[in-house]
Design an enzyme around this catalytic site. Structure first.
Site, PDB file in Angstrom:
ATOM      1  N   GLU A  17       0.832  -1.210   0.000  1.00 41.55           N
ATOM      2  CA  GLU A  17       0.000   0.000   0.000  1.00 41.55           C
ATOM      3  C   GLU A  17       0.865   1.257   0.000  1.00 41.55           C
ATOM      4  OE1 GLU A  17      -2.815  -0.156   3.224  1.00 41.55           O
ATOM      5  OE2 GLU A  17      -4.201  -1.418   2.092  1.00 41.55           O
ATOM      6  N   GLU A  54      -6.755  -7.175  -1.276  1.00 39.95           N
ATOM      7  CA  GLU A  54      -7.182  -6.967   0.107  1.00 39.95           C
ATOM      8  C   GLU A  54      -8.521  -6.239   0.129  1.00 39.95           C
ATOM      9  OE1 GLU A  54      -3.980  -5.706   2.698  1.00 39.95           O
ATOM     10  OE2 GLU A  54      -5.358  -4.406   3.781  1.00 39.95           O
TER      11      GLU A  54
END
Length: 495
Positions: free
Chosen positions: A320, A412
């Site tokens: 991320e 995710e």
């Protein structure tokens, strides 16, 4: 309590104070809409025969019965030496392809590889037989082989001084293997590749993988055991597991050797169960992936060197990215991908996107910055993350548009807020799942652990109690919901 995952960051312009207000204002979780009736993976055919190890020809091993869970009257405990073996005689009514499954237990943490030969010819060299968590935890390693009509010899020979695992039986399905070599996701689909905007199998057909992400393996390795992975593969019917290795926060940088070895082991465990494995370089803070570029080169060089011949991997090279421009993320990817390709030319690579893998939405951008300036590499996909209770139409619409222009993998997501906690928005989550099914966007859900928050699928204490892993008695509401959706039938076209 173990350190929580660091989710408290702004998303979509929502600051920490506003996020707290959002959490306080959440209402009770709505009832989960019903999932379609689950369809189990193909069962063995009527031609499948179980050959007990205790009735086979044993060389440098002993028949024992001191570890429960075996079938028949016992199992074979290999002598700890290279060359110890078990040899079965398998009868086939006609020549052709057969599915072979060796049931075993390995109570150590070390892989105990074996050569599998059929009629003297090696069909699997140094086949992995990784740790299963306990000598009473049994699982199967499957492969396919060509048999002749009549009697065939199938031999499993230890290739290291540790000997083989404890072997319970061999199941041979002599009616032949399904297309692609077995009923597991990897058996059917084989080596994956990116074709256009889709993830495609060995037949060049677009597919969708569905599965779970682990929590950080520095905090929750006890949730990733032989038993829990057996449940994920065979009870949940998952196609893929994401191995989440944090870099900071007590992870890789504190002990590179320990965490690299742990990832090696988990790859072998996924492989033995016919699941795909995403190797997740879980960089989170600092948010610039270039901070860890040298570490990433070292790690992925070793992973690619050791596992290049496997057909069940995907490499996620930046979990991320945050606080950086897309140009910085792109630069990182274009420096790391060639290092991986020196050793592994075939495995798809997943590239994180800006603003916590939101395709830039959480920083006020969108997918156009990637469409107009893509990573200069082939066989890659871009990642997108969402949390249904926080990420509504702007995120949803961006994903929908992006998937028509870019190859996307949702590595995710959760049914809660972006903290991984709070109430579940099952209705919004279902909208996302329906969209991903319609566009064949593969996904893994966060997270396969017993973390105290609502997003962890297991109730607290489940992992330390070693289950129960199957069924729903140990699951939180989000766990029940996501298990139901993973268990529905796959659609893996082969022609």
């Amino acid at each position: 309590m173990k350190p929580p995952r660091n989710w408290l960051r702004p998303l979509g312009g929502v600051g920490t104070v506003a996020a707290a207000a959002l959490l306080i204002g959440l209402t009770a979780a709505p009832s989960a809409p019903a999932a379609p009736a689950p369809a189990e993976r193909p069962a063995t055919s009527a031609a499948a025969t179980v050959y007990e190890a205790e009735n086979a020809t044993v060389s440098q091993g002993a028949v024992e019965s001191n570890h429960r869970g075996y079938t028949g009257s016992g199992f074979v405990n290999y002598t700890n030496t290279t060359g110890s073996s078990v040899e079965w005689t398998v009868n086939a009514a006609k020549a052709g392809s057969a599915s072979l499954a060796i049931r075993f237990a390995n109570g150590t943490s070390a892989n105990r590889p074996m050569n599998i030969t059929v009629n003297g010819a090696t069909v699997a060299a140094n086949r992995a037989f990784p740790g299963t968590g306990a000598w009473t935890t049994w699982t199967t390693a499957s492969l396919t082989a060509e048999l002749k009509a009549g009697a065939n010899t199938v031999k499993a020979t230890a290739t290291t001084a540790n000997g083989g695992p404890n072997v319970d039986s061999l199941t041979a399905d002599t009616e032949g293997a399904p297309p692609g070599g077995g009923g597991t996701p990897v058996g059917v689909n084989g080596q994956l590749t990116v074709c256009g905007t889709k993830l495609c199998n060995q037949y060049g057909k677009p597919i969708q993988l569905r599965g779970m992400s682990t929590h950080g393996i520095q905090w929750y390795p006890q949730c990733v055991t032989g038993g829990s992975l057996d449940a994920l593969a065979n009870d949940w019917n998952a196609d893929v597991v994401r191995i989440s290795m944090y870099i900071q926060e007590g992870g890789y940088e504190t002990n590179p050797r320990k965490f690299t070895d742990l990832v090696h082991t988990m790859i072998e465990q996924a492989t033995a169960r016919g699941m795909y494995a995403i190797v997740d370089w879980h960089m989170l803070s600092p948010g610039d992936p270039n901070h860890n570029l040298a570490r990433a080169k070292t790690f992925f060089t070793e992973i690619a060197q050791r596992h290049a011949n496997k057909t069940n991997l995907l490499y996620e090279i930046a979990n991320e990215p945050s606080g950086v421009s897309w140009a910085r993320v792109k630069s990182y990817a274009e420096q790391l991908i060639p290092v991986i390709r020196q050793h592994d030319a075939d495995t798809p690579i997943l590239v994180g996107t800006r603003a916590w893998s939101s395709l830039g939405v959480s920083d006020g951008a969108d997918e156009t910055e990637i469409v107009n300036n893509p990573v200069n590499a082939s066989n890659i996909m871009y990642t997108f993350h969402f949390y249904a209770a926080s990420h509504h139409d702007e995120y949803f619409n961006t994903l929908s548009r992006a998937a028509d222009k870019l190859p996307i993998f949702v590595t995710e997501f959760g049914t809660q807020t972006y903290t991984g906690d709070g109430g579940n928005d099952f209705a919004m989550a279902q909208r996302y799942l329906d969209l991903m099914a319609s566009k064949k966007i593969s996904w893994t859900s966060w997270n396969y652990s017993d973390d105290s928050r609502s997003g962890a699928v297991f109730k607290p204490g489940t992992c330390n109690s070693n289950g129960p892993w199957t069924g729903t008695s140990s699951l939180k509401p989000a766990g029940v919901w996501i298990r139901d959706r993973i268990r529905t039938a796959d659609s893996f076209p082969t022609r």
